[in-house]
Design a protein around this motif. Structure first.
Motif, PDB file in Angstrom:
ATOM      1  N   GLU A 197       1.613   3.935  -7.899  1.00 47.24           N
ATOM      2  CA  GLU A 197       0.554   4.950  -7.863  1.00 47.24           C
ATOM      3  C   GLU A 197      -0.104   5.032  -6.483  1.00 47.24           C
ATOM      4  O   GLU A 197      -0.256   6.127  -5.923  1.00 47.24           O
ATOM      5  CB  GLU A 197      -0.508   4.635  -8.927  1.00 47.24           C
ATOM      6  CG  GLU A 197      -1.604   5.677  -9.051  1.00 47.24           C
ATOM      7  CD  GLU A 197      -1.108   7.016  -9.582  1.00 47.24           C
ATOM      8  OE1 GLU A 197      -1.749   8.058  -9.276  1.00 47.24           O
ATOM      9  OE2 GLU A 197      -0.073   7.039 -10.296  1.00 47.24           O
ATOM     10  N   ALA A 198      -0.508   3.887  -5.938  1.00 48.40           N
ATOM     11  CA  ALA A 198      -1.282   3.895  -4.689  1.00 48.40           C
ATOM     12  C   ALA A 198      -0.414   4.136  -3.468  1.00 48.40           C
ATOM     13  O   ALA A 198      -0.815   4.846  -2.543  1.00 48.40           O
ATOM     14  CB  ALA A 198      -2.035   2.574  -4.540  1.00 48.40           C
ATOM     15  N   ARG A 199       0.789   3.588  -3.464  1.00 48.19           N
ATOM     16  CA  ARG A 199       1.635   3.739  -2.269  1.00 48.19           C
ATOM     17  C   ARG A 199       2.656   4.859  -2.423  1.00 48.19           C
ATOM     18  O   ARG A 199       2.720   5.784  -1.604  1.00 48.19           O
ATOM     19  CB  ARG A 199       2.347   2.423  -1.972  1.00 48.19           C
ATOM     20  CG  ARG A 199       3.321   2.562  -0.806  1.00 48.19           C
ATOM     21  CD  ARG A 199       3.876   1.257  -0.328  1.00 48.19           C
ATOM     22  NE  ARG A 199       5.055   1.463   0.511  1.00 48.19           N
ATOM     23  CZ  ARG A 199       5.629   0.540   1.248  1.00 48.19           C
ATOM     24  NH1 ARG A 199       5.138  -0.680   1.263  1.00 48.19           N
ATOM     25  NH2 ARG A 199       6.702   0.808   1.965  1.00 48.19           N
ATOM     26  N   GLU A 200       3.463   4.788  -3.472  1.00 46.89           N
ATOM     27  CA  GLU A 200       4.571   5.739  -3.588  1.00 46.89           C
ATOM     28  C   GLU A 200       4.098   7.161  -3.882  1.00 46.89           C
ATOM     29  O   GLU A 200       4.592   8.110  -3.286  1.00 46.89           O
ATOM     30  CB  GLU A 200       5.541   5.266  -4.677  1.00 46.89           C
ATOM     31  CG  GLU A 200       6.195   3.913  -4.375  1.00 46.89           C
ATOM     32  CD  GLU A 200       7.069   3.976  -3.131  1.00 46.89           C
ATOM     33  OE1 GLU A 200       8.227   4.389  -3.243  1.00 46.89           O
ATOM     34  OE2 GLU A 200       6.580   3.597  -2.041  1.00 46.89           O
ATOM     35  N   LYS A 201       3.143   7.314  -4.802  1.00 45.48           N
ATOM     36  CA  LYS A 201       2.708   8.653  -5.190  1.00 45.48           C
ATOM     37  C   LYS A 201       1.639   9.225  -4.265  1.00 45.48           C
ATOM     38  O   LYS A 201       1.652  10.412  -3.952  1.00 45.48           O
ATOM     39  CB  LYS A 201       2.177   8.635  -6.631  1.00 45.48           C
ATOM     40  CG  LYS A 201       3.254   8.413  -7.677  1.00 45.48           C
ATOM     41  CD  LYS A 201       2.660   8.486  -9.077  1.00 45.48           C
ATOM     42  CE  LYS A 201       3.723   8.211 -10.132  1.00 45.48           C
ATOM     43  NZ  LYS A 201       3.145   8.233 -11.510  1.00 45.48           N
ATOM     44  N   ARG A 202       0.712   8.372  -3.829  1.00 47.96           N
ATOM     45  CA  ARG A 202      -0.442   8.879  -3.082  1.00 47.96           C
ATOM     46  C   ARG A 202      -0.434   8.501  -1.606  1.00 47.96           C
ATOM     47  O   ARG A 202      -1.204   9.082  -0.835  1.00 47.96           O
ATOM     48  CB  ARG A 202      -1.742   8.370  -3.714  1.00 47.96           C
ATOM     49  CG  ARG A 202      -1.894   8.742  -5.183  1.00 47.96           C
ATOM     50  CD  ARG A 202      -3.300   8.436  -5.644  1.00 47.96           C
ATOM     51  NE  ARG A 202      -3.465   8.623  -7.073  1.00 47.96           N
ATOM     52  CZ  ARG A 202      -4.584   9.010  -7.650  1.00 47.96           C
ATOM     53  NH1 ARG A 202      -5.641   9.283  -6.904  1.00 47.96           N
ATOM     54  NH2 ARG A 202      -4.663   9.131  -8.952  1.00 47.96           N
ATOM     55  N   GLY A 203       0.373   7.537  -1.210  1.00 41.14           N
ATOM     56  CA  GLY A 203       0.428   7.134   0.191  1.00 41.14           C
ATOM     57  C   GLY A 203      -0.875   6.575   0.723  1.00 41.14           C
ATOM     58  O   GLY A 203      -1.197   6.731   1.904  1.00 41.14           O
ATOM     59  N   LEU A 204      -1.638   5.887  -0.118  1.00 46.48           N
ATOM     60  CA  LEU A 204      -2.953   5.393   0.278  1.00 46.48           C
ATOM     61  C   LEU A 204      -2.892   4.073   1.032  1.00 46.48           C
ATOM     62  O   LEU A 204      -3.855   3.715   1.729  1.00 46.48           O
ATOM     63  CB  LEU A 204      -3.841   5.214  -0.961  1.00 46.48           C
ATOM     64  CG  LEU A 204      -4.229   6.485  -1.718  1.00 46.48           C
ATOM     65  CD1 LEU A 204      -4.975   6.127  -2.999  1.00 46.48           C
ATOM     66  CD2 LEU A 204      -5.092   7.377  -0.828  1.00 46.48           C
ATOM     67  N   ALA A 205      -1.808   3.318   0.879  1.00 47.33           N
ATOM     68  CA  ALA A 205      -1.763   1.988   1.481  1.00 47.33           C
ATOM     69  C   ALA A 205      -0.328   1.563   1.711  1.00 47.33           C
ATOM     70  O   ALA A 205       0.586   1.961   0.974  1.00 47.33           O
ATOM     71  CB  ALA A 205      -2.462   0.976   0.579  1.00 47.33           C
ATOM     72  N   TYR A 206      -0.145   0.744   2.724  1.00 44.83           N
ATOM     73  CA  TYR A 206       1.152   0.089   2.922  1.00 44.83           C
ATOM     74  C   TYR A 206       1.213  -1.185   2.086  1.00 44.83           C
ATOM     75  O   TYR A 206       2.182  -1.449   1.396  1.00 44.83           O
ATOM     76  CB  TYR A 206       1.363  -0.244   4.402  1.00 44.83           C
ATOM     77  CG  TYR A 206       2.571  -1.116   4.645  1.00 44.83           C
ATOM     78  CD1 TYR A 206       3.850  -0.592   4.528  1.00 44.83           C
ATOM     79  CD2 TYR A 206       2.434  -2.460   4.984  1.00 44.83           C
ATOM     80  CE1 TYR A 206       4.969  -1.387   4.735  1.00 44.83           C
ATOM     81  CE2 TYR A 206       3.541  -3.260   5.186  1.00 44.83           C
ATOM     82  CZ  TYR A 206       4.810  -2.718   5.063  1.00 44.83           C
ATOM     83  OH  TYR A 206       5.918  -3.511   5.261  1.00 44.83           O
ATOM     84  N   ALA A 207       0.141  -1.981   2.150  1.00 42.11           N
ATOM     85  CA  ALA A 207       0.072  -3.238   1.410  1.00 42.11           C
ATOM     86  C   ALA A 207      -0.897  -3.091   0.251  1.00 42.11           C
ATOM     87  O   ALA A 207      -2.070  -2.778   0.445  1.00 42.11           O
ATOM     88  CB  ALA A 207      -0.377  -4.373   2.323  1.00 42.11           C
ATOM     89  N   VAL A 208      -0.410  -3.301  -0.956  1.00 39.17           N
ATOM     90  CA  VAL A 208      -1.274  -3.313  -2.133  1.00 39.17           C
ATOM     91  C   VAL A 208      -0.607  -4.168  -3.198  1.00 39.17           C
ATOM     92  O   VAL A 208       0.576  -3.998  -3.486  1.00 39.17           O
ATOM     93  CB  VAL A 208      -1.541  -1.878  -2.662  1.00 39.17           C
ATOM     94  CG1 VAL A 208      -0.252  -1.148  -3.007  1.00 39.17           C
ATOM     95  CG2 VAL A 208      -2.488  -1.901  -3.853  1.00 39.17           C
ATOM     96  N   ASP A 209      -1.334  -5.117  -3.742  1.00 39.85           N
ATOM     97  CA  ASP A 209      -0.758  -5.963  -4.791  1.00 39.85           C
ATOM     98  C   ASP A 209      -1.858  -6.570  -5.648  1.00 39.85           C
ATOM     99  O   ASP A 209      -3.042  -6.509  -5.315  1.00 39.85           O
ATOM    100  CB  ASP A 209       0.127  -7.065  -4.201  1.00 39.85           C
ATOM    101  CG  ASP A 209      -0.616  -7.971  -3.231  1.00 39.85           C
ATOM    102  OD1 ASP A 209      -1.625  -8.571  -3.647  1.00 39.85           O
ATOM    103  OD2 ASP A 209      -0.184  -8.086  -2.073  1.00 39.85           O
ATOM    104  N   ALA A 210      -1.447  -7.141  -6.763  1.00 37.37           N
ATOM    105  CA  ALA A 210      -2.359  -7.813  -7.680  1.00 37.37           C
ATOM    106  C   ALA A 210      -1.888  -9.249  -7.869  1.00 37.37           C
ATOM    107  O   ALA A 210      -0.711  -9.561  -7.682  1.00 37.37           O
ATOM    108  CB  ALA A 210      -2.417  -7.090  -9.022  1.00 37.37           C
ATOM    109  N   TYR A 211      -2.793 -10.109  -8.252  1.00 38.42           N
ATOM    110  CA  TYR A 211      -2.472 -11.524  -8.408  1.00 38.42           C
ATOM    111  C   TYR A 211      -3.469 -12.158  -9.371  1.00 38.42           C
ATOM    112  O   TYR A 211      -4.516 -11.583  -9.697  1.00 38.42           O
ATOM    113  CB  TYR A 211      -2.542 -12.247  -7.049  1.00 38.42           C
ATOM    114  CG  TYR A 211      -3.912 -12.219  -6.423  1.00 38.42           C
ATOM    115  CD1 TYR A 211      -4.812 -13.271  -6.600  1.00 38.42           C
ATOM    116  CD2 TYR A 211      -4.346 -11.115  -5.676  1.00 38.42           C
ATOM    117  CE1 TYR A 211      -6.082 -13.237  -6.037  1.00 38.42           C
ATOM    118  CE2 TYR A 211      -5.607 -11.078  -5.110  1.00 38.42           C
ATOM    119  CZ  TYR A 211      -6.475 -12.138  -5.298  1.00 38.42           C
ATOM    120  OH  TYR A 211      -7.730 -12.099  -4.754  1.00 38.42           O
ATOM    121  N   SER A 212      -3.152 -13.346  -9.841  1.00 32.97           N
ATOM    122  CA  SER A 212      -4.103 -14.132 -10.622  1.00 32.97           C
ATOM    123  C   SER A 212      -4.321 -15.452  -9.913  1.00 32.97           C
ATOM    124  O   SER A 212      -3.389 -16.025  -9.349  1.00 32.97           O
ATOM    125  CB  SER A 212      -3.582 -14.379 -12.048  1.00 32.97           C
ATOM    126  OG  SER A 212      -2.348 -15.077 -12.026  1.00 32.97           O
TER     127      SER A 212
END
Length: 402
Positions: free
Chosen positions: A255-270
Motif C-alpha cells: 500500500e505505502a510503497r507499491e501503490k502510493r510511492g510514499l516511501a522506499y523503506a517501510v516495515d513492521a516488527y514486534s
C-alpha cells in the motif's frame, strides 16, 4: 551440529539494562565494555589476541533483559573460550584509569547514536512508549549517568548482574556435551553473588517525541502496546507483524510503497520482553509525505484488526518458520536462542513444538490481538527529520483513535 568444523559458545546473564535504576542507567553496557579492558591475568590486548591466535572471535552484547558474551572458534576451541569468558564475567580488573577512558569511549558511542537518525528515532519511540521506566531509558545511558560510575560500585554491579543464578552457558556446533559440562564446572563452579532485582512489569504509557533536524528524509516510528514473549498470543503477534509489514508482499509495503510511492523503506516488527512488548512500524519518507504515511500505517493496523485472509496468514506462517529454522543453521544463533529459552522457560523448546504453535494461530486470534492492542487507546510515535514532517506523530494518533 554434525559436520561442522566450528563452534559457538555463549555465556548469557539473564539481566541487562532493565535491571538498572535511573542512577545507574547505562552501567550494564559500560560494564560489558570494561571487562574487556583486563580480566584474570590477561590484559585487554591479551584477551583478544589469545582468541584470535586460534582463529576465533570474541564479542559481547547488552540488551534490556540479557547480557551475552560470545566466542566463535574452530573445533577444539571450547576450553580456551570458556576460560576467557569466565575471567571476563568473574574476574575483571576494573582499573580506574581504564574506566575513565572507557566512559569517554561510551560517550562517543552515545553521540554517534544521536547522530544516526534511523537509530535515534527508535530510541525516541522507546522513551515515549515506556516513559519513566528502565525500558524507556537508552541501553547506553547518558553522559551524566555513566560518569557516576566508579570501579568499586561498578564491581558491585557486576556481582549482581552476572550472578550465577542468572547465568546460562550454551554451546553449539563442533562441541561435546561432556566437555562443556566439565568446563562449566571448572570455570563457573565457584561463581558467587546475589542477582540484580527482577524489574517491575513494563507499562506502555505512550505519547509522542519529535525532533526537527535538517535532514533529507523523515524517519518515523509508531508503536502499539503488545504482549510479552511468555504470553499465549506471542506467535499471533509475530504473525501480525509479518502480515502488516514483514516483507514485499506485506500490506504496508504494497500500500505505502507499491501503490502510493510514499516511501522506499517501510516495515513492521514486534519487540518482545518477558512480560511486555510492542508492535512497531518504521518508515523513511519525504517530509511532505510523512503525515499521509502515518495515516496509511494506522489504517492498515486497523484493517488487520478487522480480519486477515487465508493466503496472507499462510504466507506469514511460512516466513516465520523459515526464519526460525534458518537461524538454527548458524551455531551462534542457535546457542543464543537456547540460552534465551532456558532463561525464559527453564528449558529449550524443540523446533517442532514452536512450528506447531505457529501453525495453530488462527485469523480470529489475529483479529483479537489487533483489537486488544487498540483497546487502551494508547500509541507511541516518534518523528525525526525536516520540520514539515512533525505532523506525522499527531496524524498517526488521530487516524487510530480519532
Amino acid at each position: 551440529m554434525p559436520g561442522l568444523e566450528t563452534l559457538a559458545l555463549s555465556v548469557v546473564a539473564g539481566r541487562g539494562a532493565r535491571s538498572e535504576d535511573e542512577e545507574r542507567s547505562g552501567w550494564s553496557h559500560l560494564l560489558e565494555h570494561m571487562v574487556f579492558k583486563g580480566a584474570g591475568a590477561r590484559s585487554a590486548r591479551d584477551i583478544v589476541e589469545v582468541i584470535e591466535a586460534q582463529g576465533g572471535q570474541i564479542n559481547a552484547a547488552t540488551g534490556y533483559e540479557r547480557t551475552s558474551f560470545q566466542v566463535r572458534a574452530l573445533k577444539g576451541g571450547l576450553d580456551l573460550g570458556s576460560a576467557v569468558i569466565a575471567d571476563l564475567v568473574q574476574r575483571p580488573t576494573m582499573d580506574a584509569g581504564d574506566l575513565a577512558r572507557e566512559i569517554q569511549v561510551v560517550g562517543q558511542e552515545i553521540a554517534e547514536a544521536a547522530d544516526t537518525p534511523d537509530d535515534h528515532v527508535f530510541e525516541m519511540a522507546q522513551t515515549a512508549a515506556f516513559a519513566g521506566q528502565p525500558l524507556g531509558r537508552p541501553i547506553l545511558g547518558t553522559d551524566e549517568s555513566i560518569a557516576r560510575a566508579d570501579p568499586q560500585r561498578l564491581s558491585q554491579w557486576r556481582a549482581a548482574l552476572y550472578a550465577p543464578g542468572s547465568l546460562v552457558i550454551a554451546a553449539s556446533g563442533a562441541v561435546d556435551e561432556a566437555e562443556l559440562l566439565a568446563l562449566a564446572e571448572r570455570d563457573f563452579g565457584a561463581a558467587s553473588g546475589q542477582g540484580a532485582l527482577v524489574p517491575a512489569a513494563g507499562d506502555f504509557v505512550g505519547g509522542s517525541r519529535t525532533l526537527a533536524k535538517p535532514l533529507e528524509q523523515a524517519n518515523l516510528v509508531f508503536l502499539l502496546p503488545a504482549v510479552g514473549v511468555r504470553d499465549p498470543s506471542y506467535f499471533a503477534l509475530r504473525i501480525f507483524a509479518e502480515i502488516l509489514g514483514g516483507g514485499m508482499a506485506s500490506r504496508l509495503f504494497q500500500e505505502a510503497r507499491e501503490k502510493r510511492g510514499l516511501a522506499y523503506a517501510v516495515d513492521a516488527y514486534s519487540e518482545t520482553y518477558a512480560d511486555a512488548g510492542v508492535l512497531g512500524v518504521f518508515a523513511g519518507c519525504a517530509a511532505k509525505d510523512a503525515a499521509e504515511l502515518a495515516k496509511v500505517a494506522a489504517g492498515e493496523i486497523k484493517g488487520m484488526a478487522a480480519g486477515v485472509n487465508a493466503a496472507e496468514l499462510s504466507r506469514a506462517k511460512a516466513q516465520l518458520k523459515a526464519s526460525m529454522f534458518m537461524a538454527r543453521e548458524q551455531p551462534l544463533a542457535r546457542a543464543e536462542q537456547a540460552a534465551a529459552q532456558v532463561l525464559l522457560f527453564d528449558r529449550t523448546l524443540p523446533p517442532a513444538e514452536l512450528a506447531e504453535q505457529i501453525d495453530a494461530v488462527t485469523s480470529a486470534q489475529i483479529e483479537a490481538l489487533g483489537a486488544a492492542m487498540l483497546a487502551p487507546g494508547r500509541a507511541a510515535a516518534s518523528v525525526l527529520g525536516p520540520k514539515g514532517a512533525m505532523k506525522a506523530a499527531d496524524a498517526f494518533q488521530q487516524a487510530l483513535f480519532g
